[in-house]
Scaffold this active site. Structure first.
Site, mmCIF file in Angstrom:
data_model
loop_
_atom_site.group_PDB
_atom_site.id
_atom_site.type_symbol
_atom_site.label_atom_id
_atom_site.label_comp_id
_atom_site.label_asym_id
_atom_site.label_seq_id
_atom_site.Cartn_x
_atom_site.Cartn_y
_atom_site.Cartn_z
ATOM 1 N N ARG A 72 0.837 -1.207 0.000
ATOM 2 C CA ARG A 72 0.000 0.000 0.000
ATOM 3 C C ARG A 72 0.868 1.252 0.000
ATOM 4 O O ARG A 72 0.525 2.253 -0.644
ATOM 5 C CB ARG A 72 -0.943 -0.026 1.206
ATOM 6 N N LYS A 77 -2.718 6.383 1.491
ATOM 7 C CA LYS A 77 -2.516 6.892 2.849
ATOM 8 C C LYS A 77 -1.638 8.138 2.804
ATOM 9 O O LYS A 77 -0.484 8.134 3.243
ATOM 10 C CB LYS A 77 -1.905 5.791 3.724
ATOM 11 N N GLU A 109 -16.290 6.018 4.906
ATOM 12 C CA GLU A 109 -15.539 5.509 6.062
ATOM 13 C C GLU A 109 -15.479 6.587 7.127
ATOM 14 O O GLU A 109 -16.152 7.618 7.017
ATOM 15 C CB GLU A 109 -14.150 5.035 5.635
HETATM 16 N N1 PLP Z 1 -9.272 4.121 6.823
HETATM 17 C C1 PLP Z 1 -8.462 5.112 7.201
HETATM 18 C C2 PLP Z 1 -8.793 6.485 6.764
HETATM 19 C C3 PLP Z 1 -7.324 4.822 7.974
HETATM 20 O O1 PLP Z 1 -6.509 5.806 8.366
HETATM 21 C C4 PLP Z 1 -7.060 3.505 8.364
HETATM 22 C C5 PLP Z 1 -5.868 3.179 9.134
HETATM 23 O O2 PLP Z 1 -4.869 2.736 8.640
HETATM 24 C C6 PLP Z 1 -7.943 2.506 7.952
HETATM 25 C C7 PLP Z 1 -9.030 2.848 7.191
HETATM 26 C C8 PLP Z 1 -7.702 1.092 8.318
HETATM 27 O O3 PLP Z 1 -6.700 0.518 7.554
HETATM 28 P P1 PLP Z 1 -5.839 -0.693 8.085
HETATM 29 O O4 PLP Z 1 -6.798 -1.768 8.480
HETATM 30 O O5 PLP Z 1 -5.004 -1.088 6.937
HETATM 31 O O6 PLP Z 1 -5.072 -0.188 9.242
HETATM 32 C C1 COI Z 2 -3.996 3.156 11.574
HETATM 33 O O1 COI Z 2 -4.943 2.503 11.991
HETATM 34 O O2 COI Z 2 -2.857 2.666 11.451
HETATM 35 C C2 COI Z 2 -4.140 4.538 11.183
HETATM 36 O O3 COI Z 2 -3.326 5.031 10.484
HETATM 37 C C3 COI Z 2 -5.279 5.294 11.666
HETATM 38 C C4 COI Z 2 -4.869 6.559 12.333
HETATM 39 C C5 COI Z 2 -6.104 7.336 12.543
HETATM 40 C C6 COI Z 2 -4.155 6.307 13.610
#
Ligand code: PLP
Ligand code: COI
Length: 343
Positions: A84, A186, A222
């Site tokens: 990612r 991200k 989201e």
């Molecule tokens: N959506 C957003 C905006 C996020 O910042 C995060 C955190 O990483 C997620 C979703 C969840 O992603 P992940 O499960 O890869 O941590």
């Molecule tokens: C994560 O879950 O790793 C994120 O980046 C979310 C953030 C709001 C802490």
């Protein structure tokens, strides 16, 4: 011999930053990355005109290391974070830091900070934050020629106060991401976009914002830091499909767990906000959020209250939570390739 753990009140940690012993740093200059090294230096010095300071050219990742029941230190699917981050870099005209190097560097950081990895059963985990930013000067709007990649880690507790207690969120009138924008990567800028909305939500007494699609404002997207999962009244797990939300690794894993481990029906599809009032359970999923149950959604004063209530998780979300955390903490045999052991 195992390294002695730091003297930290693990059980009462919140989701905060605490500098640990060592972090990784690599620099990109003249078209290539240097070897990278571990350093004790927790501050960054750079040009006042650095691309990150002027035009916010930056992206990041978030993953965790866990101590398993039998005392190993493991990470959950770091290859997907590496992948990612590659995608984030491409979209932001930043140099890719290859995912194989990403995994090795993350592993080195965790190893170097073993004393900071929370013990099994403490309720805390080690949050790992890889990030990249434009360090070289730019004044015309263009990508920088120089970048820095860093990876630090910090022990953390639950993202939402109260841990597994259901939270209350509100439907937000601000947008987080546009179609064909940067919502699916991200980028730091996505989070800058959400700061006013989250401060405003907290002032109004809500824990998070539910963003709707920016065009029609009828579809669920989201929150500021996590994806949604819902459970329908007939027990199906559903999650929003959209090209402007972050492809959460936790969500992708949960959909697999729902189908392949728990034998539930699970579907990624567009979700109308209008449908939400008919769902049985709602949760926010992500690395930081794990699965945080949502008890209530406030839509401009009108409340949607899920039957699971404000005291505990609903039964399906609880099962998903137990299975996911069981895999992460080594209590449940993981699907092939999900657990990366630090040796
Ligand atoms: N959506 C957003 C905006 C996020 O910042 C995060 C955190 O990483 C997620 C979703 C969840 O992603 P992940 O499960 O890869 O941590
Ligand atoms: C994560 O879950 O790793 C994120 O980046 C979310 C953030 C709001 C802490």
């Amino acid at each position: 011999m195992k390294m002695e753990k730091k003297n930290i009140d693990w059980a009462n940690l919140s989701f905060g930053y605490m500098p640990t012993d060592l972090r990784f740093v690599a620099n990109y200059k003249d078209g290539k990355w240097d070897e990278g090294t571990l350093t004790g230096e927790a501050t960054v010095q750079m040009s006042e005109c650095a691309g990150v300071l002027q035009y916010s050219q930056s992206c990041f990742e978030g993953l965790k290391a866990y101590t398993t029941e039998d005392g190993r230190i493991v990470m959950f699917r770091p290859d997907l974070n590496g992948e990612r981050m590659e995608n984030s870099c491409k979209r932001l005209e930043m140099p890719v830091f290859p995912k194989e190097k990403f995994i090795k560097a993350v592993e080195a950081v965790v190893k170097a900070n073993e004393a900071w990895v929370p013990p099994y059963g403490s309720g805390a985990t080690l949050y790992i934050r890889p990030f990249m930013f434009a360090s070289g000067p730019v004044i015309g709007v263009k990508p920088s020629d120089e970048y820095q990649m860093r990876i630090f880690c910090t022990p953390v507790g639950p993202y939402f106060k109260g841990g597994a207690k259901p939270i209350t969120i509100r439907v937000c009138d601000f947008d987080r991401a546009a179609p064909n924008g940067t919502g699916h990567i991200k980028a730091g800028l996505n989070y800058a976009m959400s700061l006013h909305a989250i401060v405003d939500a907290h002032k109004a007494g809500f824990d998070e914002n539910m963003y709707l699609d920016a065009v029609t404002r009828t579809k669920v997207e989201e929150t500021g830091g996590a994806n949604f999962i819902f459970v329908t009244k007939d027990g199906k797990v559903v999650t929003p499909k959209s090209n402007s939300i972050l492809p959460s690794i936790t969500r992708r894993s949960l959909m697999y767990v729902a189908k392949e481990v728990l034998g539930l029906e699970a579907e990624e599809r567009e979700i109308d906000f209008e449908e939400v009032k008919d769902f049985a359970e709602c949760g926010l999923c992500g690395t930081a959020a794990v699965i945080s149950p949502v008890g209530k959604i406030n839509d401009h004063g009108k409340e949607i209250c899920f039957p699971s209530g404000m005291e505990k998780m609903g039964p399906v979300i609880q099962k998903l939570y137990d299975t996911l955390t069981g895999i992460q903490m080594g209590r449940i045999t993981p699907p092939e390739g999900w657990i990366y052991e630090i040796k």
